[in-house]
Write an enzyme that holds these catalytic residues in place. Structure first.
Site, mmCIF file in Angstrom:
data_model
loop_
_atom_site.group_PDB
_atom_site.id
_atom_site.type_symbol
_atom_site.label_atom_id
_atom_site.label_comp_id
_atom_site.label_asym_id
_atom_site.label_seq_id
_atom_site.Cartn_x
_atom_site.Cartn_y
_atom_site.Cartn_z
ATOM 1 N N MET A 291 32.521 9.234 14.178
ATOM 2 C CA MET A 291 32.973 8.912 15.539
ATOM 3 C C MET A 291 34.116 9.847 15.948
ATOM 4 O O MET A 291 35.239 9.414 16.240
ATOM 5 C CB MET A 291 33.405 7.456 15.590
ATOM 6 C CG MET A 291 32.276 6.470 15.329
ATOM 7 S SD MET A 291 31.097 6.408 16.709
ATOM 8 C CE MET A 291 31.974 5.267 17.796
ATOM 9 N N HIS A 292 33.827 11.141 16.009
ATOM 10 C CA HIS A 292 34.871 12.122 16.293
ATOM 11 C C HIS A 292 35.536 11.881 17.650
ATOM 12 O O HIS A 292 36.739 11.599 17.736
ATOM 13 C CB HIS A 292 34.284 13.535 16.260
ATOM 14 C CG HIS A 292 33.661 13.937 14.970
ATOM 15 N ND1 HIS A 292 34.370 14.038 13.788
ATOM 16 C CD2 HIS A 292 32.385 14.284 14.664
ATOM 17 C CE1 HIS A 292 33.561 14.431 12.815
ATOM 18 N NE2 HIS A 292 32.342 14.587 13.322
ATOM 19 N N ASP A 293 34.778 12.016 18.714
ATOM 20 C CA ASP A 293 35.352 11.953 20.063
ATOM 21 C C ASP A 293 35.891 10.566 20.418
ATOM 22 O O ASP A 293 36.965 10.467 21.028
ATOM 23 C CB ASP A 293 34.309 12.402 21.095
ATOM 24 C CG ASP A 293 33.898 13.854 20.902
ATOM 25 O OD1 ASP A 293 33.517 14.207 19.768
ATOM 26 O OD2 ASP A 293 33.966 14.631 21.861
ATOM 27 N N THR B 238 38.718 11.573 11.628
ATOM 28 C CA THR B 238 37.479 11.245 12.346
ATOM 29 C C THR B 238 36.295 11.039 11.413
ATOM 30 O O THR B 238 35.357 10.308 11.751
ATOM 31 C CB THR B 238 37.127 12.322 13.379
ATOM 32 O OG1 THR B 238 36.855 13.568 12.709
ATOM 33 C CG2 THR B 238 38.275 12.520 14.369
ATOM 34 N N THR C 165 37.317 8.554 18.451
ATOM 35 C CA THR C 165 38.604 8.429 17.771
ATOM 36 C C THR C 165 39.713 9.073 18.588
ATOM 37 O O THR C 165 40.825 8.536 18.697
ATOM 38 C CB THR C 165 38.529 9.069 16.372
ATOM 39 O OG1 THR C 165 37.491 8.437 15.620
ATOM 40 C CG2 THR C 165 39.849 8.926 15.634
#
Length: 389
Positions: free
Chosen positions: A305-307, A250, A309
């Protein structure tokens, strides 16, 4: 694959439709991106059948408020393409206010989790702002509300996330997956109360962990896992159709400051597969506080862009973008490495160990950065060739 064999052995076969998902979330700026993408840009891939809330980026009550606002803003208002049926609204359901370790002794099933005192729960307000949306929540709550005051969600304070997840999975056996964007407390309570959900749920996609890199709270631990290590260890050790993506991947998928600036400018058209202008404007405004955190802590003028991804990982046609290793995952629950995720990639050992006979997860350890970034740029209406507006 072992995943398919496990599903066939249980008698559960997913149907070839839009993928039904429940989003378990603690919105949160990057959660907002994921929910907007799910309900707008990727609405032909996923059908959001519920949003369950939990502590994390904000306290649980704020998470519920934020989920409602996001649904009001992100649901397409001039058609029913995203809906399970014409006019259907998306359930928003309260989950746990505290991690498993803060439940009273004797409350293993979490009967009091939804109404617990949460003053001692750690929340990441320094990352997302006190309200979770960088200080712009109230403004956009008004912007997104329809003129007639109608909401696009349905909320019943008497319903609990763990029970909702189990009931929904039982209603559509083998069809409903959970996209877990926060700590895994709600999932642990689901499986404790309703063991049949281990069979009924299709897949579990988990955002969390750091396998070959440092954590983002301390050198050992990533925030979602550290929020409830006991729940994470329990869930990852128990559920057999689990995908995991953590900081190894991420932190390689980003939006720069110049990309974020483009969100403030209307595209002028509502193109299929692209987030709409009003939601893009909200994301731009909410991201400013979140970006400032990245500048301060990571010296990066942009955001990870953690979430979003994890959302990509939930969409089967996007999985070719990732490279996986499969094995049992255990979570450290004591000591200075509390919250650390440890993947057994070897599998066979001469003697029994704490990973032996545990469920195996598919952990994303690499990603096609250029291809995945192109997906995000298109979905958000960003021209990657422009450095400035």
């Amino acid at each position: 694959t072992p995943f398919n064999r496990a599903r066939l052995a249980s008698g559960v076969v997913a149907m070839a439709k839009r993928k039904k998902i429940i989003i378990d979330t603690d919105p949160g700026v990057d959660d907002a991106y994921a929910i907007a993408l799910a309900l707008q840009a990727f609405s032909e891939d996923v059908e959001v059948v519920g949003v369950t809330t939990i502590f994390g980026n904000v306290r649980r009550d704020d998470a519920t408020t934020n989920a409602k606002i996001l649904i009001d803003g992100a649901v397409v208002r001039d058609g029913d393409a995203h809906r399970s049926a014409p006019g259907a609204k998306i359930p928003v359901v309260d989950g746990a206010k505290v991690p498993l370790a803060q439940l009273p002794k004797g409350d293993a099933l979490g009967a009091g989790a939804r109404d617990a005192e949460d003053a001692n729960v750690f929340v990441a307000d320094f990352v997302h702002g006190t309200c979770g949306f960088g200080g712009v929540r109230d403004k956009y709550a008004e912007v997104f509300l329809k003129l007639d005051g109608a909401h696009e969600y349905v909320y019943d304070e008497g319903v609990d996330a763990a029970d909702f997840i189990a009931k929904t999975c039982a209603e559509f056996p083998g069809e409903v997956s959970v996209l877990a964007l926060a700590s895994l407390t709600n999932l642990a309570l689901t499986f404790r109360r309703h063991p049949a959900c281990l069979r009924d749920m299709d897949e579990l996609i988990v955002l969390g962990g750091a396998f070959g890199v440092n954590g983002n709270v301390n050198p050992a631990a990533e925030a979602n896992i550290l929020g409830d290590p006991e729940a994470a260890d329990e869930v990852l050790s128990t559920f057999s159709r689990c995908y995991v993506v953590g900081l190894d991947v991420t932190t390689r998928l980003t939006l720069s400051g110049a990309h974020i600036d483009q969100l403030a400018h209307a595209k002028g058209v509502d193109a299929r597969g692209v987030v709409r202008d009003d939601m893009r404007a909200f994301l731009h405004a909410a991201t400013q506080f979140y970006k400032a955190y990245h500048v301060d802590v990571a010296n990066f003028d942009g955001i990870y862009m953690h979430d979003p991804t994890a959302l990509l990982l939930a969409i089967p046609r996007m999985r070719h973008l990732f490279t996986f290793r499969e094995g049992a995952v255990r979570v450290v629950t004591q000591g200075i490495t509390r919250g650390q995720t440890v993947l057994d990639v070897r599998g066979k050992w001469p003697v029994w160990n704490e990973w032996s006979e545990k469920s195996r997860c598919r952990v994303a350890l690499d990603v096609d950065v250029q291809a995945a970034s192109r997906v995000f740029f298109h979905a958000l209406g960003i021209d990657a060739t422009l450095d400035t507006e």
